[in-house]
Structure formats: C-alpha cells, structure tokens
Design an enzyme around this catalytic site. Structure first.
Site, short mmCIF file in Angstrom:
data_model
loop_
_atom_site.label_atom_id
_atom_site.label_comp_id
_atom_site.label_asym_id
_atom_site.label_seq_id
_atom_site.Cartn_x
_atom_site.Cartn_y
_atom_site.Cartn_z
N ASP A 56 17.23 -59.94 21.48
CA ASP A 56 15.92 -59.36 21.14
C ASP A 56 16.12 -58.25 20.11
O ASP A 56 16.79 -57.25 20.38
CB ASP A 56 15.25 -58.82 22.40
N SER A 100 7.66 -59.67 20.39
CA SER A 100 8.56 -60.57 21.11
C SER A 100 7.84 -61.67 21.87
O SER A 100 8.41 -62.75 22.08
CB SER A 100 9.43 -59.76 22.10
N THR A 165 9.79 -61.85 26.31
CA THR A 165 10.65 -62.98 25.95
C THR A 165 10.75 -64.02 27.05
O THR A 165 10.58 -65.22 26.78
CB THR A 165 12.04 -62.48 25.53
N HIS A 335 14.21 -49.59 19.43
CA HIS A 335 12.91 -48.91 19.53
C HIS A 335 13.08 -47.40 19.70
O HIS A 335 12.26 -46.62 19.23
CB HIS A 335 12.11 -49.46 20.71
N HIS A 373 13.29 -61.41 16.38
CA HIS A 373 12.81 -60.65 15.23
C HIS A 373 13.88 -59.63 14.83
O HIS A 373 14.85 -59.42 15.56
CB HIS A 373 11.49 -59.92 15.54
N HIS A 453 9.25 -53.06 14.79
CA HIS A 453 9.99 -54.26 14.43
C HIS A 453 10.05 -54.43 12.91
O HIS A 453 9.22 -53.89 12.18
CB HIS A 453 9.32 -55.50 15.02
#
Length: 519
Positions: A56, A100, A165, A335, A373, A453
């Site tokens: 992720d 996600s 996810t 993040h 991503h 992202h």
C-alpha cells in the site's frame, strides 16, 4: 549473478560497502543479465495457486529506497528478480489521484470505481447506500471466483481487516468509512457495515484465512491497553454485537475446524492439521509498525509470519488457493511523512515475498507483487553511492543549508520546517536532527494535515504461470483479468484461456489444412 560489492553489511539503517566501479565489472554484470534474459521462457501452465502482494503506497521511489537501504544501489529485492514486470495506471473512475479502496477494487474486482467505494462499480456514487445494494453494481472479487472454483481463499493485512484494501475481497459498500455501524449516517440502516459483511455474508464467511487488526470494529465496546489503545482514526462498534463470537458460531454450525488467535504465541502454536478456517485479530486497530512491534509471545506477528501461516493453512486444499497479502503500514508511514518507517515496512513486505517464494513452486504458483498507488516521496540531490538513504547532503547553493536525500511533495504539520529569523523565513537545518530516526518527518513542499497520495504509475512484478501477461503498461484493473486467465477461475467462460487456446489451435489447424490443399 556477479556480486555487487566486495564486502557489504546492511542493518536496515544504511549499507556500508566497498564498491566496484571498474569497466570489467559493469560489462560482466551486463552479460550476466543478458544471459538471464536470453534463457527466459514463458510458463504456459495453469496457476493452481495465486498469491497477490499489495504494498500500500509502495511507489517506484519507495522500492528504490528500500533496495538501497537493504543492499545498496545495485542490489535487487527478491521480487525485482522476477522475470516479468510492467506498469499500472492508478487513477480511479473519478479521481486523477486515487485512494486505496478504489484502487483495491480495481485490482481485486477488475473494474475501476469511484473514490472511497468498495466492491461496487462506478454507477454507485460515494455515500449512496441504496445504489450499493443493486446486484448489477456489486462486483465479484478474485477470492469469490476462487471459492466458486473449489479453491481456498484468504487474506493477510497489517491494517484492520475491514480497511480499504482488504474490503473489496468480500464487501460491497458506498463508503470505505462504513467499517462498523457507528460510522454509518442516518438513512443507511438498510446497508450492512463492512465488518458484518465479512462475518455474515458470502464470500466473507467462506474465507479460510483472515489475519490482521480491527478488534474495535468487530467487538462492541472493545477496551484498549497502553500498548494497544482504541484508535480515534477508526470507528468503534457500539451495537452490542460480537462478530468474533458470531464467526465461531457460524463455523461450529457448519462443522468446520476453526481457530481464532490473538497473539504471537497462539499463531505460532497453531495446529495447522486441525485448522480449516483461521481468524487472527491482533490489535484494536492497525498492527504496529515493524520497528516497534512487540515480538514477545503476547505481541503481534510480522507480515511474514502471518503470510507463512496463511500459506500453510490454504495449501491443504488440493485444488489450490488465492491469497492476498497487504503491507498497509507502508502507506501509514508515508501519510505521517516518516520515510524510514514507510521504507522499513516495505522491507518487511519483501521478507514476506521471500517466504512465499521459498514455500511455493513457480511451476504452479503465480506470485504477483504490486502497489495500489504511489506517494509523493522523492529522492533528491546527488548523494554519493553507498551513502545513507536517510541522511543529509548539501548545503543548498540557494539557502546554504543542508537537505535530506528523501523529501515529500506534501506532508503534515511536522513537514513545515521553516522558522522566522532576523526578519526572514529560514529553512530548518535537518543536520541538527537525527534524520535516520524512524519518527523523523521529512520536509514537504505543501503542508497539509498529512502526506497525500501520489498519482503516478506503480510497478507490477510477476513469476509463475502466465506471469508474462504482466508486461508493458496496463490499466490497474487489468491485474484481475490477467489472474483470472492465469488461474482459469472462469474455466468455461467467455474469453477464458481454455477457449482461447482451443480457438487458436483450431485456427492453426485450419490454416495448415488450407495451406496443404492450395499449395
């Protein structure tokens, strides 16, 4: 393959190497790579087993930084040795830069959808509960198709098992936030929260392995501890339901051998022979980062340990299995703007891939490694080979202050590293702090509430049956369709490899016949 260095020590911090740079070395290295390429042959067998790894937020720069951290610039991660590689376009149905939930839906269900939606197509607008109930809008996942084909299926995640996810594996929801009933607004009472769909509905209740976090969305009024507190970032079940108990009752009513585990000790001591269904919930919310994880018997397992156990349980099915493994804390580290945390999580995911490679046979097992991503991580300046990827260099010719090799395009409050000095705004000197610390936040160009992202392409690596289908540049939802073909999950369906191969064979016979007749 020739060794990259004469001597190299890596401690997941930085790599100390005596590097070769002579011309003979580069020529010989290239010849070895050329030899490998020339020996490559396609595997045209059917993928009995499929293991899909999703890092992720693991964009190309994250992979590059992980490679450098683990072995230096010329090192190869285990999946970088896979024979086939391509790129995936990650935009969602309505966003240039995706989340996600929408990207996982594309990968796992084969259709691009709207931002924040899970397991439904783009006809469902975000938050539209009624539209998400339309059977035509609901998508079947790779796990659902595997179960229909008589295979086993499951997933491993370092996130809540109801997160963005893993959610599309079993759920259909107009909002990824609806993990439990407390997060659902008025007027959505006729829709089930994601946690209930996992335990009560198909295919969730038929998944044979579910390993991750999320106790507070499964069990009402869960209590936290100093090391495993209740998370304010997630919803908190209050409706009186205990979905873990409901899981147990369901398996008992069907006469299934099941186990529920909560810590390292219970996972390690699991009797695989007596386990057909396994639920492991190891934290109230997400699992801890690898660098801070409690490795004691009462602590949480690594992603590698969960992957190893999952394969052992699933491989008992003689028809094969589908397994999804998510390294979700890569994204969490990014993040927070903490590059070392994110990259150490990517290193842990690679360890899980290595275990899967060692435990499986590439003749019948397709392993795919990709990401949902990117993030806005960049690798800056002109650092020397062999230097610490988490270090500093400079000074800048503009403001005469050092800068970090890694930085972000956007970040949280800690990324705004400027202060007033003598009537001017001055950039903080990162050399005054320990940029090699897991908690260090890199500078970012745009200060936000957190690092957002990125919208760039992600890499996809594959080995095993029909791994050559992963090549060139594809839409992200192509992954689903390539896996369906490789594993023959729709053995008699339109466009299946069986039908395609029969058609090609028949066409070849016709051409040979006409060539013979008219020659």
């Amino acid at each position: 393959m020739l060794p990259v260095v004469f001597l190299c020590f890596s401690l997941y911090v930085h790599t100390v190497c005596e590097l070769r740079t002579d011309a003979d070395y580069w020529k010989q290295l290239a010849q070895e790579e050329l030899k490998e390429a020339l020996q490559l042959k396609w595997n045209l067998g059917i993928a009995k087993n499929v293991i899909l790894f999703i890092g992720d937020g693991m964009g190309p720069n994250t992979i590059t930084a992980t490679r450098i951290m683990k072995g230096g610039e010329s090192h190869k991660l285990v999946y970088e040795k896979f024979p086939h590689v391509g790129l995936l376009k990650t935009y969602s149905a309505n966003k240039m830069v995706p989340d996600s939930a929408s990207t996982a839906t594309a990968i796992l269900c084969g259709v691009k959808t709207n931002h924040r939606n899970i397991g439904v197509d783009a006809s469902v607008k975000s938050g539209d509960c009624s539209a998400s109930l339309d059977p035509k809008a609901r998508l079947e996942s790779l796990a659902a198709l595997a179960i229909k084909a008589g295979k086993s299926a499951g997933f491993v995640t370092t996130m809540r098992v109801t997160h963005g996810t893993p959610g599309p594996i079993y759920a259909h929801s107009a909002s990824r936030s609806w993990e439990c009933e407390d997060a659902m607004p008025n007027g959505t009472e006729h829709c089930k929260d994601i946690a209930r769909q996992l335990v009560e509905d198909w295919p969730g209740k038929d998944l044979q392995v579910v390993l991750g976090g999320g106790r507070q969305v499964l069990v009402s009024n869960s209590t936290g501890t100093a090391t495993d507190p209740i998370s304010k970032w997630s919803c908190y079940r209050k409706d009186g339901k205990n979905l873990i108990d409901e899981y147990k009752k369901d398996k008992e009513s069907r006469g299934l051998k099941y186990n529920v585990v909560y810590n390292n000790k219970e996972l390690k001591e699991l009797n695989i022979d007596e386990t057909d269904c396994l639920l492991g919930i190891f934290s109230n919310a997400h699992l801890q980062y690898e660098f801070e994880r409690d490795k004691s018997p009462s602590g949480m397992p690594s992603i590698g340990e969960m992957t190893e156990t999952a394969i052992k349980v699933l491989k008992k099915n003689p028809k094969g299995y589908f397994l999804m493994v998510e390294g979700g804390n890569i994204d969490m580290g990014h993040h927070r703007g903490r590059a070392k945390t994110a990259i150490s999580e990517a290193a842990a995911l690679e360890d899980a891939v290595r275990l899967a490679v060692e435990m499986t046979d590439q003749h019948d097992t397709l392993i795919v490694v990709t990401s949902d991503h990117t993030h806005s991580l960049s690798i800056n300046g002109y650092p020397e080979r062999g230097s610490n990827i988490f270090g500093t260099l400079g000074p800048s010719s503009f403001d005469h202050i050092n800068y970090t090799t890694l930085s972000y395009g956007s970040g949280g409050p800690g990324s705004f590293q400027y202060n007033a000095s003598s009537g001017s705004i001055v950039r903080d000197n990162p050399s005054d702090k320990n940029s090699d610390d897991y908690m260090y936040e890199q500078i970012a160009a745009v200060p936000l509430e957190e690092n957002y992202h990125g919208g760039g392409d992600v890499a996809v690596y594959a080995r095993g049956p029909f791994a050559h289908l992963f090549h060139s540049i594809h839409e992200q939802n192509y992954v689903f369709h390539a896996i369906v073909h490789a594993a023959q999950l729709i053995p008699n369906g339109t466009g299946s490899l069986v039908n395609m191969n029969v058609m090609l064979f028949a066409t070849s016979l016709i051409l040979i016949f006409y060539t013979f007749i008219y020659s």
